[in-house]
Design a protein around this motif. Sequence first.
Motif, PDB file in Angstrom:
ATOM      1  N   GLN A  13     -51.853  -0.197  -9.260  1.00 52.75           N
ATOM      2  CA  GLN A  13     -50.626   0.019  -9.231  1.00 52.75           C
ATOM      3  C   GLN A  13     -50.265   0.809  -8.953  1.00 52.75           C
ATOM      4  OE1 GLN A  13     -51.793   2.154 -13.350  1.00 52.75           O
ATOM      5  NE2 GLN A  13     -51.789   3.763 -12.220  1.00 52.75           N
ATOM      6  N   HIS A  14     -48.424   0.729  -9.472  1.00 54.41           N
ATOM      7  CA  HIS A  14     -47.383   1.509  -9.384  1.00 54.41           C
ATOM      8  C   HIS A  14     -46.901   2.710 -10.432  1.00 54.41           C
ATOM      9  CE1 HIS A  14     -42.457   1.864  -8.166  1.00 54.41           C
ATOM     10  NE2 HIS A  14     -43.673   3.306  -7.594  1.00 54.41           N
ATOM     11  N   GLU A  15     -47.104   3.647 -10.095  1.00 58.56           N
ATOM     12  CA  GLU A  15     -45.851   4.543 -11.090  1.00 58.56           C
ATOM     13  C   GLU A  15     -45.586   5.251 -10.970  1.00 58.56           C
ATOM     14  OE1 GLU A  15     -49.127   7.415 -12.071  1.00 58.56           O
ATOM     15  OE2 GLU A  15     -50.734   6.110 -13.728  1.00 58.56           O
ATOM     16  N   ALA A  16     -44.591   6.465 -10.535  1.00 57.69           N
ATOM     17  CA  ALA A  16     -43.690   6.712 -10.869  1.00 57.69           C
ATOM     18  C   ALA A  16     -42.823   7.812  -9.011  1.00 57.69           C
ATOM     19  CB  ALA A  16     -43.739   7.997 -11.429  1.00 57.69           C
ATOM     20  N   VAL A  17     -43.501   7.287  -8.220  1.00 53.24           N
ATOM     21  CA  VAL A  17     -43.500   7.920  -6.506  1.00 53.24           C
ATOM     22  C   VAL A  17     -43.482   6.532  -6.321  1.00 53.24           C
ATOM     23  CG1 VAL A  17     -44.316   8.875  -4.619  1.00 53.24           C
ATOM     24  CG2 VAL A  17     -45.347   9.312  -6.709  1.00 53.24           C
ATOM     25  N   GLY A  18     -41.323   6.342  -5.757  1.00 51.85           N
ATOM     26  CA  GLY A  18     -41.548   5.603  -4.464  1.00 51.85           C
ATOM     27  C   GLY A  18     -40.543   4.460  -6.374  1.00 51.85           C
ATOM     28  N   ASP A  19     -40.211   3.463  -5.422  1.00 54.52           N
ATOM     29  CA  ASP A  19     -39.090   2.416  -5.677  1.00 54.52           C
ATOM     30  C   ASP A  19     -39.292   1.258  -5.432  1.00 54.52           C
ATOM     31  OD1 ASP A  19     -37.610   2.600  -4.401  1.00 54.52           O
ATOM     32  OD2 ASP A  19     -35.293   3.660  -5.775  1.00 54.52           O
ATOM     33  N   TYR A  20     -40.071   0.585  -3.788  1.00 52.33           N
ATOM     34  CA  TYR A  20     -39.777  -0.299  -3.198  1.00 52.33           C
ATOM     35  C   TYR A  20     -40.789  -0.925  -2.670  1.00 52.33           C
ATOM     36  CZ  TYR A  20     -36.267  -3.704  -0.897  1.00 52.33           C
ATOM     37  OH  TYR A  20     -36.175  -4.860  -0.373  1.00 52.33           O
ATOM     38  N   LEU A  21     -41.574  -2.225  -3.424  1.00 55.99           N
ATOM     39  CA  LEU A  21     -42.764  -2.361  -2.588  1.00 55.99           C
ATOM     40  C   LEU A  21     -42.530  -3.650  -1.749  1.00 55.99           C
ATOM     41  CD1 LEU A  21     -45.564  -2.455  -1.567  1.00 55.99           C
ATOM     42  CD2 LEU A  21     -46.460  -3.841  -4.033  1.00 55.99           C
ATOM     43  N   THR A  50     -38.988  -3.987  -7.087  1.00 54.91           N
ATOM     44  CA  THR A  50     -38.806  -2.973  -6.902  1.00 54.91           C
ATOM     45  C   THR A  50     -39.182  -2.116  -8.768  1.00 54.91           C
ATOM     46  OG1 THR A  50     -36.809  -3.887  -7.898  1.00 54.91           O
ATOM     47  CG2 THR A  50     -36.486  -3.845  -6.059  1.00 54.91           C
ATOM     48  N   GLY A  51     -38.802  -1.457  -8.860  1.00 54.40           N
ATOM     49  CA  GLY A  51     -38.542  -0.746  -9.374  1.00 54.40           C
ATOM     50  C   GLY A  51     -39.864   0.582  -9.777  1.00 54.40           C
ATOM     51  N   GLN A  52     -40.490   1.165 -11.189  1.00 50.04           N
ATOM     52  CA  GLN A  52     -41.435   1.939 -11.045  1.00 50.04           C
ATOM     53  C   GLN A  52     -42.311   0.542 -12.073  1.00 50.04           C
ATOM     54  OE1 GLN A  52     -39.706   5.915 -11.803  1.00 50.04           O
ATOM     55  NE2 GLN A  52     -39.771   5.828  -9.607  1.00 50.04           N
ATOM     56  N   ASN A  53     -43.795   1.972 -12.588  1.00 44.20           N
ATOM     57  CA  ASN A  53     -44.550   2.080 -13.707  1.00 44.20           C
ATOM     58  C   ASN A  53     -45.171   0.543 -13.498  1.00 44.20           C
ATOM     59  OD1 ASN A  53     -44.649   4.467 -14.489  1.00 44.20           O
ATOM     60  ND2 ASN A  53     -42.540   3.626 -15.523  1.00 44.20           N
ATOM     61  N   HIS A  54     -45.147  -0.315 -12.666  1.00 41.55           N
ATOM     62  CA  HIS A  54     -45.578  -1.511 -12.462  1.00 41.55           C
ATOM     63  C   HIS A  54     -47.405  -1.443 -11.998  1.00 41.55           C
ATOM     64  CE1 HIS A  54     -41.765  -3.364 -11.380  1.00 41.55           C
ATOM     65  NE2 HIS A  54     -42.011  -1.667 -11.529  1.00 41.55           N
ATOM     66  N   HIS A  55     -48.341  -2.806 -12.785  1.00 39.67           N
ATOM     67  CA  HIS A  55     -49.651  -2.907 -12.415  1.00 39.67           C
ATOM     68  C   HIS A  55     -48.910  -3.588 -11.177  1.00 39.67           C
ATOM     69  CE1 HIS A  55     -53.499  -4.071 -13.786  1.00 39.67           C
ATOM     70  NE2 HIS A  55     -53.104  -5.323 -12.424  1.00 39.67           N
ATOM     71  N   ILE A  56     -49.803  -4.220 -10.225  1.00 41.93           N
ATOM     72  CA  ILE A  56     -49.350  -4.691  -9.086  1.00 41.93           C
ATOM     73  C   ILE A  56     -50.354  -6.546  -9.637  1.00 41.93           C
ATOM     74  CG2 ILE A  56     -49.261  -5.237  -6.517  1.00 41.93           C
ATOM     75  CD1 ILE A  56     -47.901  -2.851  -8.153  1.00 41.93           C
ATOM     76  N   TYR A  57     -49.556  -7.721  -9.330  1.00 46.44           N
ATOM     77  CA  TYR A  57     -50.175  -9.401  -9.631  1.00 46.44           C
ATOM     78  C   TYR A  57     -50.164  -9.439  -8.085  1.00 46.44           C
ATOM     79  CZ  TYR A  57     -50.886  -8.624 -14.905  1.00 46.44           C
ATOM     80  OH  TYR A  57     -50.536  -7.266 -15.652  1.00 46.44           O
TER      81      TYR A  57
END
Length: 215
Positions: free
Chosen positions: A188-196, A98-105
């Motif tokens: 990565q996940h930047e700013a659009v959306g908040d739930y992977l 959850t959240g934003q601005n993630h490098h997806i591991y």
Amino acid sequence: MGVFCNMAIIAELICLFTVSVTVVCAVNTVSGHYQENDRTFSKRLLLDDDYRTIINRLNNLTNDVGALKNEVEALKKENSLLRHPAVAFLVEKTKTLTGQNHHIYYDSIKLNIGNAYYLAHGNFIAPVKGIYLFFITACSHSSHTIVLELTVNVAVVGKVLAGDEHYTECTSKSFLFQLSAGDDVYVQHEAVGDYLYSNPIYGYPSFSGALLKVL
């Protein structure tokens, strides 16, 4: 008297024969065989239509040999490229993010032929210049969205959107790129959306790729 006469005639014939040989022949000192005098031979060939034909054929053969050499070199290069080991990977993420601005591991490796995906760093490093195919599957829970970005080095080169107001939704997308050796590829996940959303039973979200052709 007759004997001396005969000897004189024989001597004269030998002399004439020697003169003839001197004009049209030369002795090969290595083999001991008679060969046609070079000057006489050259003059005769210049007057011979077959000589021009032979020269043309020799020129053509020279060109053919050059072309064949280039073709052999090209085939050698192609063969070396075709012998490059296969490169392919498939990784999955087993925990919801959850959240934003993630490098997806991605924490689960299902396939890593060529060992070009680095689990600890969450990235794929192209081992060789070539054409690569990548797939990203993104999922989001109902009333949420998520946008994942495929990144090469520091540039975003593609995006995947998933999300629905009423249902859990997954979206898969493929990407085709030419990469250079050493290019860094990650999600990565930047700013659009908040739930992977993650579901390990079904194997998503996931990230996969393969080398299609070495260049």
